[in-house]
Write a protein that holds these residues in place. Structure first.
Motif, PDB file in Angstrom:
ATOM      1  N   GLY A  62       8.295   8.977   7.797  1.00  0.00           N
ATOM      2  CA  GLY A  62       8.799   9.836   6.743  1.00  0.00           C
ATOM      3  C   GLY A  62       7.685  10.289   5.822  1.00  0.00           C
ATOM      4  N   PRO A  63       7.961  11.289   5.012  1.00  0.00           N
ATOM      5  CA  PRO A  63       6.957  11.846   4.097  1.00  0.00           C
ATOM      6  C   PRO A  63       6.861  11.029   2.807  1.00  0.00           C
ATOM      7  N   GLY A  64       6.262   9.868   2.881  1.00  0.00           N
ATOM      8  CA  GLY A  64       6.243   8.927   1.759  1.00  0.00           C
ATOM      9  C   GLY A  64       5.713   9.485   0.460  1.00  0.00           C
ATOM     10  N   TRP A  65       4.513  10.071   0.474  1.00  0.00           N
ATOM     11  CA  TRP A  65       3.918  10.546  -0.780  1.00  0.00           C
ATOM     12  C   TRP A  65       4.714  11.695  -1.373  1.00  0.00           C
ATOM     13  N   VAL A  66       5.250  12.562  -0.536  1.00  0.00           N
ATOM     14  CA  VAL A  66       6.049  13.683  -1.047  1.00  0.00           C
ATOM     15  C   VAL A  66       7.280  13.150  -1.769  1.00  0.00           C
ATOM     16  N   VAL A  67       7.921  12.156  -1.196  1.00  0.00           N
ATOM     17  CA  VAL A  67       9.120  11.582  -1.803  1.00  0.00           C
ATOM     18  C   VAL A  67       8.764  10.841  -3.090  1.00  0.00           C
ATOM     19  N   ILE A  68       7.635  10.136  -3.101  1.00  0.00           N
ATOM     20  CA  ILE A  68       7.206   9.443  -4.315  1.00  0.00           C
ATOM     21  C   ILE A  68       6.978  10.449  -5.442  1.00  0.00           C
TER      22      ILE A  68
END
Length: 154
Positions: free
Chosen positions: A74-80
């Motif tokens: 998943g797009p971890g940094w984008v979600v953070i």
């Protein structure tokens, strides 16, 4: 990211003669720091506190999901950063963190447009591809198309 110029350090001019980066900063400054809650919510202390708790909990859930996505698909940094944006609707500290992050990302994007940096990145990528191809070639020469867990004699 500013791609309106081929020269590093130049910025595209906005409609009022200011650079796009400056006009964005001007809009951020004009908006000011603080809560973006509707006025009827800010007028009542208990309701505003409940609103802040709700925003914090939702933002925390999104940031936690992003942190889980750092190790899961998943797009971890984008979600953070999405969770930080949720917090920034209500908390000054999150607004300041997002402003700092936007500034650093813009600076990094400008540096990435530098021809020397682009040339270095292309050279390093080419070297990495050659090394990966060599490792794959040696593996195929030695073991063929066998999966690593099915190799009997090593």
């Amino acid at each position: 990211m500013n791609t309106g110029s081929n020269k590093p350090g130049e910025a595209v001019m906005g409609a009022h003669g200011a650079t796009l980066d400056e006009s964005q900063d001007d809009r951020d400054e004009a908006r000011g720091l603080g809560s973006r809650a509707p006025e009827f919510i800010k007028a009542r202390r208990v309701l505003h506190l409940s609103w802040q708790v709700g925003v914090f909990v939702v933002g925390l859930a999104v940031v936690a999901a992003g942190a889980a996505m750092l190790v899961l698909p998943g797009p971890g940094w984008v979600v953070i950063f999405g969770g930080m944006a949720i917090w920034a609707t209500e908390f000054v500290w999150a607004q300041l963190v997002l402003r700092w992050t936007k500034r650093k990302v813009t600076e990094a994007a400008q540096r990435a447009l530098d021809p020397r940096v682009r040339r270095r990145n292309l050279i390093l990528t080419s070297i990495g591809v050659v090394i990966a191809a060599a490792v794959a070639g040696v593996y195929l020469w030695k073991f063929g198309l066998q999966m690593p867990w099915k190799i009997k004699d090593q």
